[in-house]
Write a protein that holds these residues in place. Sequence first.
Motif, PDB file in Angstrom:
ATOM      1  N   LEU A   9      -5.644  -6.732  -6.549  1.00 22.59           N
ATOM      2  CA  LEU A   9      -4.393  -6.636  -5.797  1.00 22.59           C
ATOM      3  C   LEU A   9      -4.503  -5.638  -4.662  1.00 22.59           C
ATOM      4  O   LEU A   9      -4.026  -5.881  -3.561  1.00 22.59           O
ATOM      5  N   THR A  10      -5.161  -4.499  -4.924  1.00 24.87           N
ATOM      6  CA  THR A  10      -5.330  -3.505  -3.872  1.00 24.87           C
ATOM      7  C   THR A  10      -6.214  -4.050  -2.764  1.00 24.87           C
ATOM      8  O   THR A  10      -5.909  -3.902  -1.587  1.00 24.87           O
ATOM      9  N   ALA A  11      -7.302  -4.709  -3.130  1.00 28.72           N
ATOM     10  CA  ALA A  11      -8.202  -5.264  -2.123  1.00 28.72           C
ATOM     11  C   ALA A  11      -7.507  -6.351  -1.306  1.00 28.72           C
ATOM     12  O   ALA A  11      -7.664  -6.408  -0.088  1.00 28.72           O
TER      13      ALA A  11
ATOM     14  N   GLU B  91     -17.080   4.304 -13.285  1.00 24.53           N
ATOM     15  CA  GLU B  91     -17.362   3.994 -11.875  1.00 24.53           C
ATOM     16  C   GLU B  91     -16.354   2.989 -11.332  1.00 24.53           C
ATOM     17  O   GLU B  91     -15.893   3.091 -10.197  1.00 24.53           O
ATOM     18  N   PHE B  92     -16.012   2.016 -12.150  1.00 21.89           N
ATOM     19  CA  PHE B  92     -15.021   1.003 -11.768  1.00 21.89           C
ATOM     20  C   PHE B  92     -13.666   1.670 -11.519  1.00 21.89           C
ATOM     21  O   PHE B  92     -12.978   1.358 -10.549  1.00 21.89           O
ATOM     22  N   ALA B  93     -13.298   2.618 -12.369  1.00 24.46           N
ATOM     23  CA  ALA B  93     -12.033   3.348 -12.212  1.00 24.46           C
ATOM     24  C   ALA B  93     -12.049   4.160 -10.917  1.00 24.46           C
ATOM     25  O   ALA B  93     -11.031   4.243 -10.220  1.00 24.46           O
TER      26      ALA B  93
ATOM     27  N   ALA C 242     -10.146   4.865  -5.330  1.00 24.88           N
ATOM     28  CA  ALA C 242     -10.396   4.930  -3.887  1.00 24.88           C
ATOM     29  C   ALA C 242      -9.578   3.871  -3.144  1.00 24.88           C
ATOM     30  O   ALA C 242      -9.006   4.143  -2.082  1.00 24.88           O
ATOM     31  N   LEU C 243      -9.502   2.669  -3.705  1.00 29.02           N
ATOM     32  CA  LEU C 243      -8.712   1.609  -3.066  1.00 29.02           C
ATOM     33  C   LEU C 243      -7.233   1.970  -3.050  1.00 29.02           C
ATOM     34  O   LEU C 243      -6.534   1.725  -2.062  1.00 29.02           O
TER      35      LEU C 243
ATOM     36  N   THR D 178      -4.884   2.510   0.217  1.00 20.75           N
ATOM     37  CA  THR D 178      -3.611   1.811   0.364  1.00 20.75           C
ATOM     38  C   THR D 178      -2.496   2.800   0.676  1.00 20.75           C
ATOM     39  O   THR D 178      -1.653   2.549   1.545  1.00 20.75           O
ATOM     40  N   GLY D 179      -2.478   3.928  -0.018  1.00 19.72           N
ATOM     41  CA  GLY D 179      -1.473   4.957   0.250  1.00 19.72           C
ATOM     42  C   GLY D 179      -1.561   5.485   1.671  1.00 19.72           C
ATOM     43  O   GLY D 179      -0.547   5.702   2.336  1.00 19.72           O
ATOM     44  N   ALA D 180      -2.785   5.684   2.137  1.00 18.69           N
ATOM     45  CA  ALA D 180      -2.978   6.154   3.511  1.00 18.69           C
ATOM     46  C   ALA D 180      -2.479   5.113   4.510  1.00 18.69           C
ATOM     47  O   ALA D 180      -1.845   5.448   5.509  1.00 18.69           O
ATOM     48  N   LEU D 181      -2.770   3.836   4.235  1.00 19.23           N
ATOM     49  CA  LEU D 181      -2.283   2.773   5.122  1.00 19.23           C
ATOM     50  C   LEU D 181      -0.758   2.714   5.122  1.00 19.23           C
ATOM     51  O   LEU D 181      -0.134   2.557   6.172  1.00 19.23           O
ATOM     52  N   ASP D 182      -0.146   2.855   3.946  1.00 21.51           N
ATOM     53  CA  ASP D 182       1.317   2.873   3.861  1.00 21.51           C
ATOM     54  C   ASP D 182       1.897   4.021   4.679  1.00 21.51           C
ATOM     55  O   ASP D 182       2.885   3.847   5.389  1.00 21.51           O
ATOM     56  N   ALA D 183       1.279   5.199   4.569  1.00 24.92           N
ATOM     57  CA  ALA D 183       1.763   6.361   5.321  1.00 24.92           C
ATOM     58  C   ALA D 183       1.657   6.128   6.820  1.00 24.92           C
ATOM     59  O   ALA D 183       2.571   6.455   7.578  1.00 24.92           O
ATOM     60  N   LEU D 184       0.556   5.539   7.258  1.00 23.33           N
ATOM     61  CA  LEU D 184       0.387   5.257   8.683  1.00 23.33           C
ATOM     62  C   LEU D 184       1.389   4.221   9.171  1.00 23.33           C
ATOM     63  O   LEU D 184       1.947   4.338  10.255  1.00 23.33           O
TER      64      LEU D 184
END
Length: 111
Positions: A7-9, A76-78, A83-84, A88-94
């Motif tokens: 979903l994040t990707a 590693e998967f977690a 990171a994803l 996403t949070g950074a994109l939302d903030a922008l």
Amino acid sequence: MLSGTALTAFRIDGQFLSVAEELADRGLAEYRPNPAHRRAKLLAPTADGLAAVRRIAPQHADFAHRLSEQQRGQAEFARALDALRRLTGALDALESAPDTPQPVRGARHGR
């Protein structure tokens, strides 16, 4: 965890809306009003959509396990999922910043 990563990707890649439309067109999901946001609708599974999820759940679990092994285990998967989510949070903030030009949803760079 694979679902969260997927979903994040999808969201980052701008494809979530086209996937949502496809699910709705196939009767696997439906749009519902979102009490928290007037313009953004919620996507909910239909009875047919839930049945489809039950049918694919065993294959999904097997695939998630194999993918996790390729990522050197759950830890590693977690970290990849984390990171994803941060991206996403950074994109939302922008996107919510008043001076930031808004990207065209679904557009890909260089295509």
